[in-house]
Enzyme design. Structure first.
Site, short mmCIF file in Angstrom:
data_model
loop_
_atom_site.label_atom_id
_atom_site.label_comp_id
_atom_site.label_asym_id
_atom_site.label_seq_id
_atom_site.Cartn_x
_atom_site.Cartn_y
_atom_site.Cartn_z
N PHE A 1 -3.89 3.21 14.78
CA PHE A 1 -4.18 4.25 13.79
C PHE A 1 -5.30 3.73 12.91
CE2 PHE A 1 -1.15 7.82 13.26
CZ PHE A 1 -0.42 7.62 14.42
N LYS B 1 8.69 -17.61 -10.34
CA LYS B 1 7.96 -16.49 -10.93
C LYS B 1 6.75 -17.03 -11.69
CE LYS B 1 8.37 -12.74 -14.18
NZ LYS B 1 8.98 -12.35 -15.42
N ASN C 1 0.85 -1.19 0.00
CA ASN C 1 0.00 0.00 0.00
C ASN C 1 0.89 1.24 0.00
OD1 ASN C 1 0.60 0.76 2.85
ND2 ASN C 1 -0.36 -1.22 3.22
N ASP D 1 -4.39 -6.32 5.24
CA ASP D 1 -5.38 -7.19 5.88
C ASP D 1 -5.29 -8.62 5.37
OD1 ASP D 1 -6.47 -5.25 7.52
OD2 ASP D 1 -7.67 -4.43 5.88
O1 C5P Z 1 -8.75 -2.29 10.91
P1 C5P Z 1 -7.83 -1.27 10.42
O2 C5P Z 1 -6.87 -1.77 9.39
O3 C5P Z 1 -8.46 0.01 10.03
O4 C5P Z 1 -6.98 -0.89 11.72
C1 C5P Z 1 -5.87 -0.10 11.65
C2 C5P Z 1 -5.03 -0.27 12.88
O5 C5P Z 1 -4.85 -1.65 13.15
C3 C5P Z 1 -3.63 0.26 12.70
O6 C5P Z 1 -3.14 0.65 13.97
C4 C5P Z 1 -2.88 -0.92 12.15
O7 C5P Z 1 -1.48 -0.82 12.42
C5 C5P Z 1 -3.53 -2.07 12.89
N1 C5P Z 1 -3.63 -3.33 12.14
C6 C5P Z 1 -3.02 -4.44 12.63
N2 C5P Z 1 -3.11 -5.62 11.97
C7 C5P Z 1 -3.82 -5.73 10.83
C8 C5P Z 1 -4.48 -4.61 10.32
C9 C5P Z 1 -4.36 -3.41 10.99
O8 C5P Z 1 -2.37 -4.34 13.66
N3 C5P Z 1 -3.90 -6.88 10.23
#
Ligand code: C5P
Length: 406
Positions: free
Chosen positions: A333, A285, A209, A275
């Site tokens: 965050f 590859k 990202n 996520d």
């Molecule tokens: O659910 P969302 O992605 O909006 O949440 C963001 C927060 O959760 C951020 O602090 C991010 O670092 C953390 N996060 C995490 N593990 C994930 C996704 C997000 O710790 N798989």
């Protein structure tokens, strides 16, 4: 300003503004500081050792090979100082410090120094604008050094422009602030994550990202300036005076954060964690073949933040593992493109963290990749505090002050 018993090490280099440092030493002494002065050989063309010695009420240090006890001078001075100020700093000395050149006592101490350093450059305006000088200052800033830029005005060389040493009042308040600031998080361990995780598809492709990691980096730098022991877990290449653990994927990041969990007091998850990751990483590859379409199967990554909060809820082992800390603060965050308040409120209770810092990513002038940000801090008790648009450095400071004051 009270600098009672603080150890200030001043490095004077060979610029005409060196004479102004005599007055600066008096100001520090009047406010209770213990001052030691190192001069480069060229500085002595502008001020005498005797003057500096009288004003600082200490020996003035110049040579590397005349230690007053068994310890090499560059190490004992670095150990003694709470802060190192180089003023005026010439382009030459700045360049040497960047390169790690240690060819006189001042540059050797700078090389051995790991605490707060402030540099106040002074030079001809054309030298100041030189790309090499500007690049060097940027590099030093990236390493956590505070730069006090010169002022505009009449220069000793006859030019009018930017290059004269900034005011002594400005230097004093920067030193005062830095020393007081160093106390706020002293003894605390702060773990911060930053950057977007990278989820490999095959040896040449990945999913990631746009996170630049700048917000997390600003938080790490600020926490370090506040005296904390900092661990930055990041997907980016970072050179810093604190511990940096470079990771790639969400799973790597989770491992690294878990390794730091027990001894930490504050954990700030500023990273943009993917996520999902690909279910089946291809060792080779992937070939196009004759396929018009390609479907990648993704599996969910663990929610690192939510799992940390869950872990915190579990009863603490008795006795606590050595070095483990109670009462951790956990901060998340979130990046929202719509319904920021509703989504943030829901997220903070779902994740179980103490604070959630919400970014509005529909705004193009802040957030991803930008040097500025504007965030809203939500706390678990329903409090909402909006921080107006400012540099990520300023926002970082306000976030850290807020979460440690609540
Ligand atoms: O659910 P969302 O992605 O909006 O949440 C963001 C927060 O959760 C951020 O602090 C991010 O670092 C953390 N996060 C995490 N593990 C994930 C996704 C997000 O710790 N798989």
């Amino acid at each position: 300003m009270t600098l009672q018993n603080q150890h200030i090490l001043i490095g004077i280099t060979g610029g005409i503004a060196a004479y102004k440092i005599c007055e600066l030493i008096r100001m520090f002494k009047k406010s209770g500081a213990d001052v030691k002065v190192i001069v480069t050989p060229n500085a002595l063309n502008f001020v005498t050792k005797l003057t500096l010695q009288n004003l600082s009420q200490n020996d003035v240090y110049e040579g590397e090979f005349t230690p007053k006890n068994w310890k090499p001078e560059h190490i004992s001075l670095a150990d003694w100082a709470d802060i190192m100020l180089i003023a005026p700093a010439t382009a030459n000395t700045i360049g040497k410090i960047v390169q790690g050149i240690a060819d006189n006592l001042l540059t050797s101490v700078a090389c051995a120094f790991s605490k707060k350093m402030i540099i106040a450059p002074a030079m001809n305006c054309n030298m100041w604008q030189n790309v090499a000088v500007q690049n060097n200052l940027n590099i030093l800033e990236g390493r956590g050094v505070e730069i006090l830029p010169p002022d505009n005005g009449f220069l000793a060389c006859g030019y009018i422009g930017k290059g004269r040493l900034c005011s002594l009042e400005k230097i004093c308040s920067a030193v005062d602030e830095a020393l007081n600031y160093q106390q706020i998080l002293k003894g605390k361990k702060v773990v911060i994550t930053s950057g977007g995780t990278i989820e490999d598809i095959d040896p040449v492709r990945y999913i990631s990202n746009y996170s630049s990691g700048k917000m997390g980096l600003s938080l790490a730098k600020t926490a370090y300036d506040m005296g904390a022991e900092v661990v930055l877990v990041t997907t980016k290449d970072v050179e810093a005076p604190y511990k940096v653990t470079k990771v790639k994927s969400a799973l790597d990041m989770q491992n690294a954060v878990n390794n730091e969990y027990d001894g930490s007091d504050i954990i700030i998850m500023a990273a943009a964690v993917a996520d999902y990751r690909v279910k089946n990483y291809s060792e080779q590859k992937m070939k196009k073949g004759g396929n018009e379409n390609l479907t990648l199967e993704l599996v969910k990554n663990p929610d690192i933040l939510a799992e940390l909060c869950k872990k915190r809820q579990a009863p603490l082992p008795n006795p606590l593992p050595q070095g483990a800390r109670e009462n951790k603060i956990i901060v998340g965050f979130c990046a929202e493109s719509e319904n920021l308040i509703e989504n943030a409120k829901e997220k903070i209770s779902k994740k179980g963290c103490d604070f959630l810092i919400a970014n509005d990513i529909s705004r193009k002038d802040i957030g991803f990749g930008s040097d500025n940000n504007e965030v809203t801090i939500f706390d678990k008790n329903g409090g909402i505090n909006k921080l107006e648009k400012a540099s990520k450095q300023v926002i970082a400071r306000k976030i850290l002050e807020y979460i440690t004051n609540e």
